[in-house]
Design an enzyme around this catalytic site. Structure first.
Site, PDB file in Angstrom:
ATOM      1  N   SER A 112       0.806  -1.224   0.000  1.00 15.27           N
ATOM      2  CA  SER A 112       0.000   0.000   0.000  1.00 15.27           C
ATOM      3  C   SER A 112       0.838   1.272   0.000  1.00 15.27           C
ATOM      4  CB  SER A 112      -0.948   0.015   1.199  1.00 15.27           C
ATOM      5  OG  SER A 112      -0.230  -0.120   2.423  1.00 15.27           O
TER       6      SER A 112
ATOM      7  N   ASP B  44      -3.162   8.370   7.619  1.00 16.76           N
ATOM      8  CA  ASP B  44      -4.105   7.534   8.365  1.00 16.76           C
ATOM      9  C   ASP B  44      -3.323   6.768   9.420  1.00 16.76           C
ATOM     10  OD1 ASP B  44      -2.832   5.477   6.969  1.00 16.76           O
ATOM     11  OD2 ASP B  44      -4.541   5.036   5.669  1.00 16.76           O
TER      12      ASP B  44
ATOM     13  N   HIS C   3      -0.254   4.914   7.019  1.00 18.23           N
ATOM     14  CA  HIS C   3       0.484   5.486   5.897  1.00 18.23           C
ATOM     15  C   HIS C   3       0.852   6.945   6.109  1.00 18.23           C
ATOM     16  CE1 HIS C   3      -2.278   2.307   4.382  1.00 18.23           C
ATOM     17  NE2 HIS C   3      -1.152   1.867   3.850  1.00 18.23           N
TER      18      HIS C   3
END
Length: 351
Positions: A29, A317, A320
């Site tokens: 991610s 978040d 990340h």
């Protein structure tokens, strides 16, 4: 989907000739630009406030703006590599992004969240790109030249800890392997995929370390710490065990595989220093997510309003970084002397 791909191409184009023929991206991610949008998984970021300052909006990037791969593409004068699964029609010759959120180096990592693409599956897809697409545009000599001069950017392995070793309710790896033996298991599996990429023609590869996972809000908000420590020390030590073995493995591959350059993205120290000394890097908050998360430390809640000063935040978040943080990492890897070693990316692309 074709409109999305065209938009991504338009964002980063330059009138100058590119410094490398293509940028191929493999990872999780940290680098996913939309592949997980097309997979049956909970690990998606194709909704606001993700992409709040990105020209194309919420594309599936797990941040508010650009990723490290986007900054590297810009520096090379290349368009942002589109997500492989989004392709409809011809394959671009300037690179592709195979990264998939929640996945890792071990095949089982991330399966509890749904379908994702492990590194082996991503390399399988790159193999298809070479055999079925690039080989139609280039003869054998041209293809070798294209691949040998292209940059391969990788950031993967974080989830083998976050979504595997540190999740004993879903995985038994922490009961089966000691920290050292688990690091060896993961690094050995990664080495196999590097060999495959080399055999397919890759010669210039940049692999980032696992960052200071003990500093992410997911853990700092939920784990008891002693002495008012900023990060969870034990979790950072797990990452460093992996990174030490990664460094040795990359040096060995560069020595043993002819004409190869395996570059270490030595970013763990930088991520930790930003957490401890944010003001040094122009940041004011290095512990709280900028967006509103479900439990104060996970993914952004869809369609909610994030903080107004994201450019001053480390974390977007619970997992990340913000575009501001990724710019710090990318800039030092592209032009600096203390992150991408033994060469930065500008040195790597020089003939």
């Amino acid at each position: 989907m074709a409109v999305f791909v065209a938009c991504c191409y338009q964002i980063a184009q330059s009138s100058e000739p590119p410094l490398a023929p293509a940028l191929y991206v493999i990872g999780d991610s940290l680098l996913d630009s939309g592949n997980n949008n097309l997979l049956p998984t909970f690990a998606r970021a194709n909704f606001f406030p993700y992409g709040s300052v990105f020209a194309a909006g919420a594309t599936g990037r797990f941040t508010n703006g650009k990723t490290v791969a986007d900054f590297v593409a810009e520096a090379l004068g290349l368009p942002f590599p589109p997500p492989y699964l989004s392709l409809r029609g011809s394959t671009p010759l300037t690179g592709l992004n195979y990264a998939s959120a929640s996945c890792g180096i071990l095949r089982e990592t991330g399966n509890d969240l749904g379908k994702c693409l492990s590194i082996a599956e991503q390399v399988d897809m790159f193999n298809q790109t070479v055999q079925m697409e690039l080989s139609r545009h280039y003869n054998s000599s041209e293809l070798s030249d294209h691949l040998s001069k292209s940059i391969f950017l990788l950031a993967i392995g974080n989830n083998d800890y976050i979504n595997n070793y540190l999740q004993p309710n879903f995985y038994n790896t922490s009961r089966t392997y000691s920290p050292t033996s688990f690091a060896k298991l993961v690094v050995d599996a990664l080495s196999v995929q590097f060999q495959r990429l080399y055999d397919l023609g890759a010669r210039k590869l940049v692999m980032f370390e696992i960052g200071p996972i003990g500093c992410i809000p997911l853990f700092t908000k939920k784990t008891k710490r002693t002495n008012n420590e900023t990060c969870v020390v034990d979790y950072n030590q797990l990452a460093m065990m992996f990174n030490d073995q990664l460094d040795a493995m990359l040096k060995n591959l560069t020595t043993t595989l002819h004409d190869s350059q395996f570059i270490l993205g030595h970013c763990h120290w930088l991520g930790y220093d930003v957490a401890i000394n944010p003001s040094t890097y122009g940041l004011t908050d290095s512990s709280n997510p900028c967006c509103l998360t479900w439990d104060g430390a996970s993914a952004c809640i869809p369609e909610t309003i994030a903080c107004r000063d994201a450019d001053k935040h480390y974390f977007w978040d619970g997992y990340h970084g913000t575009e501001a943080f990724y710019r710090i990492v990318a800039t030092r890897c592209i032009n600096g002397t203390d992150v991408c070693l033994p060469k930065n990316i500008m040195d790597l692309v020089r003939p």
